[in-house]
Design a protein around this motif. Structure first.
Motif: not given
Length: 202
Positions: A66, A78, A168, A170
């Motif tokens: 990211a 993200r 994830e 981010a």
């Protein structure tokens, strides 16, 4: 950018079911297939190797990074990677994710905040478990994230189940002059098992 490593904050939020009794000699669980997908690991971009009870460390490509900063598209702030893990086991048993390890690196200007988040759930089940690691700029260096989930998420009773692990990276804020990069480079997952004998009949 060269900065000292900022303190890492690790938070775990679990939605746990009632605790079942342990099994003295549980049968072995087998991973039969693993499929990946997402903006951080497009189909075919990584090679997932696994044994019967563990996913060997996955080496992610540069896609799982990211970024924020001037002239950086908001879409790059993200990135995520979802693993769908097919499990096979003896009828009458239910299985739980045990632990997972992640590592990567970050390079964040002052004012930039990064988060590495993982969400665990079985297909068709409502119970989920989430963990997150926060990084606050200025930060430059490697990070590690270790999740101990115990019995927070259990497979449906039967002989097969699909576990989803959605991770994830981010960064915020968007549209500022500050720059940041946050990448996930490695992940592996291991399993344990218990038997529902008091409150769930197969």
């Amino acid at each position: 950018m060269k900065y000292s490593i900022a303190p890492l904050a690790l938070a775990a939020i679990s939605m746990a079911s009632p605790v079942p009794d342990a099994v003295a000699s549980p049968p072995s669980v087998k991973i039969s297939n693993v499929v990946s997908g997402g903006s951080g690991c497009p189909q075919g971009s990584i090679d997932v190797s696994y044994t019967d009870n563990a996913i060997l460390p996955i080496r992610f490509s540069k896609d799982f990074t990211a970024s924020v900063g001037p002239n950086v598209s908001p879409d790059n702030s993200r990135k995520n990677c979802q693993l769908n893990i097919a499990l096979q086991f003896s009828p009458g048993f239910s299985y739980s994710i045990y632990s997972a390890d992640y590592s990567g690196y970050g390079d964040l200007d002052s004012g930039v905040k990064g988060v590495v988040k993982s969400n665990y759930y079985f297909s068709g089940e409502q119970a989920q478990s989430s963990t997150s690691l926060g990084l606050q700029g200025p930060f430059s260096g490697r990070y590690t994230k270790h999740d101990d989930l115990d019995i927070a998420v259990w497979s449906p009773c039967g002989s097969s189940a699909n576990l989803n692990v959605n991770t994830e990276v981010a960064l915020t804020p968007l549209g500022s002059s500050a720059c940041g990069t946050l990448a996930a480079t490695k992940e592996n997952v291991r399993f344990t098992q218990q038997l529902y004998i008091k409150w769930r009949q197969c």
